[in-house]
Motif scaffolding. Structure first.
Motif: not given
Length: 474
Positions: A57-64, A161-167, A169-175, A398-401
């Motif tokens: 929830i705090e991560d989602f909040a940081r997206t604004g 949209a569906t998203q599973v929380g393995n964060q 997957h939106s960070e450096a290793n994914y790309f 990021n994963h939440f955005e």
């Protein structure tokens, strides 16, 4: 709006359609989710607001990018839920997610779920049927059959949209992983060692002293224990189930494999197109019993050849006394600062941080968990390859955005049910092997075990409780 009551009625009537893909859960009704404009905030409801729920929830909040409409938690009086309630005093509050959908379902477009593994399925399925975008913490499911149903439901609703929380997957290793595969740096992978050797943070019980489930204790005042149990057979309340302790029990959680596998093996599984294993071998199960996970496990997953890619063996190690063999030149095991804390006390540092070693015919790669990037080992080989490495693109979100932008139709999620669901099913097969402490052969085409009927019964698990069976195909 399709109400929960109508959904449950339709589910009860639909006994085969979801599995074979011919009948929509909503009886042929095409439910279109609201598509907020990019300048708008996504109206969201949170199910599970303490501990890990608070973190996301705090991560989602940081997206604004969110407007919080509703909060749902079975333990609204628990100290772990107070911070989020204070953050959103105007949000409607519920203890039962079904009531939340009934009374406030027309006020939000998306749902974020951070609750125990055994209740991921009913909340996610109801959210999809109600036309909501769904973010759910990993693992997606607790049984193989739940994964089948959720993937089928998501495929029928491509507008959601569906998203599973393995964060990661939106960070450096994914790309990086994708760029290195496209450039031919990662190719001909034959074996992977995956390891999580930190302390088992959820219990320290004697496996030889527990021969039955714990005795009943008084349910905490104002806690909705019935909803917490969800579809699993009834259990009397015990404090050994609540908070993070649920993760170690086969009836509720997916153990170390389900908890960390999605953060360690996600890119390996997706980009190598591994699918499902044809064999699962239990090489070690220290502290095995009938109720909770072994203290240490070594599990071999064998995957067949795919197109021009050779077969792959993945060996999973967990337990602080169960370190994997390390190749020459492995070097230091670096900790990933992006790994979230547990909210359940300090973790004891391990000699080896969670990660993976990828073996190809020509190169060896060392990696961590979550978004940690790969490095080539030994160091002299890394220096030789330095000029051949391609540029790795930056993550646009990021994963939440990424999830919220997908709700708005601006991006596609990187870990949708259709992709992550198969990885979750791999873990379900591994858990069955752990629970039976047996070697298993799996027919990946027909999705059945060929050498163990007990294991086949566990693909769906025990029948759901009365009142919850409508979420499943019986």
């Amino acid at each position: 709006m399709i109400t929960r009551r109508n959904f449950l009625k339709t589910m009860a009537m639909t006994t085969t359609g979801l599995a074979i893909g011919t009948t929509d859960l909503l009886g042929g009704v095409s439910k279109t989710a609201a598509q907020p404009k990019s300048k708008d905030k996504v109206k969201i409801a949170y199910v599970g607001i303490g501990n890990r729920g608070q973190q996301i929830i705090e991560d989602f909040a940081r997206t604004g990018m969110v407007e919080v409409v509703a909060l749902c938690d079975v333990d609204l009086d628990g100290k772990q839920t107070q911070k989020v309630q204070g953050m959103y005093p105007k949000a409607k509050k519920f203890r039962d997610f079904r009531e939340m959908f009934d009374k406030a379902g027309n006020e939000f477009d998306a749902v974020a779920i951070a609750i125990p593994d055994h209740t991921h399925f009913p909340v996610s399925m109801l959210a999809l049927a109600e036309g909501k975008h769904v973010y759910v913490e990993k693992p997606l499911c607790r049984t193989f059959h739940e994964g089948e149903l959720l993937m089928a439901a998501a495929r029928k609703r491509p507008n959601l949209a569906t998203q599973v929380g393995n964060q990661g997957h939106s960070e450096a290793n994914y790309f990086q992983f994708k760029a290195w595969m496209d450039a031919g740096i990662i190719k001909d992978v034959t074996a992977v060692t995956a390891h999580m050797n930190n302390v088992r943070r959820w219990h320290k019980w004697d496996a030889n002293a527990i021969y039955r489930m714990p005795e009943a204790e008084p349910v905490p005042s104002n806690m909705d224990w019935n909803t917490w149990l969800g579809a699993v057979p009834f259990h009397d309340y015990n404090s050994k189930y609540h908070q993070g302790d649920w993760r170690c029990w086969y009836d509720f959680g997916m153990g170390v494999l389900g908890d960390w596998g999605a953060h360690i093996l996600d890119t390996v599984h997706e980009f190598l197109d591994l699918g499902l294993p044809y064999e699962i071998k239990m090489l070690k199960a220290e502290g095995h019993n009938d109720y909770f996970y072994p203290y240490s496990s070594t599990i071999l997953f064998r995957f067949p050849q795919r197109r021009d890619m050779p077969p792959v063996d993945i060996t999973w190690y967990d337990g602080i006394d169960n370190l994997p063999p390390l190749p020459r030149g492995y070097g230091v095991s670096e900790a990933n600062p992006d790994v979230p804390a547990t909210n359940q006390g300090e973790d004891v540092p391990a000699n080896l941080n969670p990660g993976k070693i990828i073996y190809t015919k020509d190169l060896i790669f060392k990696g961590g968990s979550h978004g940690s990037t790969l490095s080539i080992i030994p160091e002299e080989k890394a220096k030789e390859m330095a000029g051949k490495l391609p540029e790795v693109p930056k993550s646009p979100s990021n994963h939440f955005e990424n999830f919220l932008l997908a709700c708005q139709g601006l991006e596609k999620t990187r870990s949708p049910f259709e992709i992550n669901g198969v990885l979750s099913q791999v873990f379900c097969l591994g858990v069955i092997a752990q629970r039976l402490n047996a070697d298993l052969f799996f027919d990946t085409r027909n999705k059945v075990f060929t050498n163990n009927e007990f294991a086949n019964a566990m693909l769906a698990g025990l029948p759901p409780r009365k009142g919850w069976d409508e979420f499943y195909k019986l």
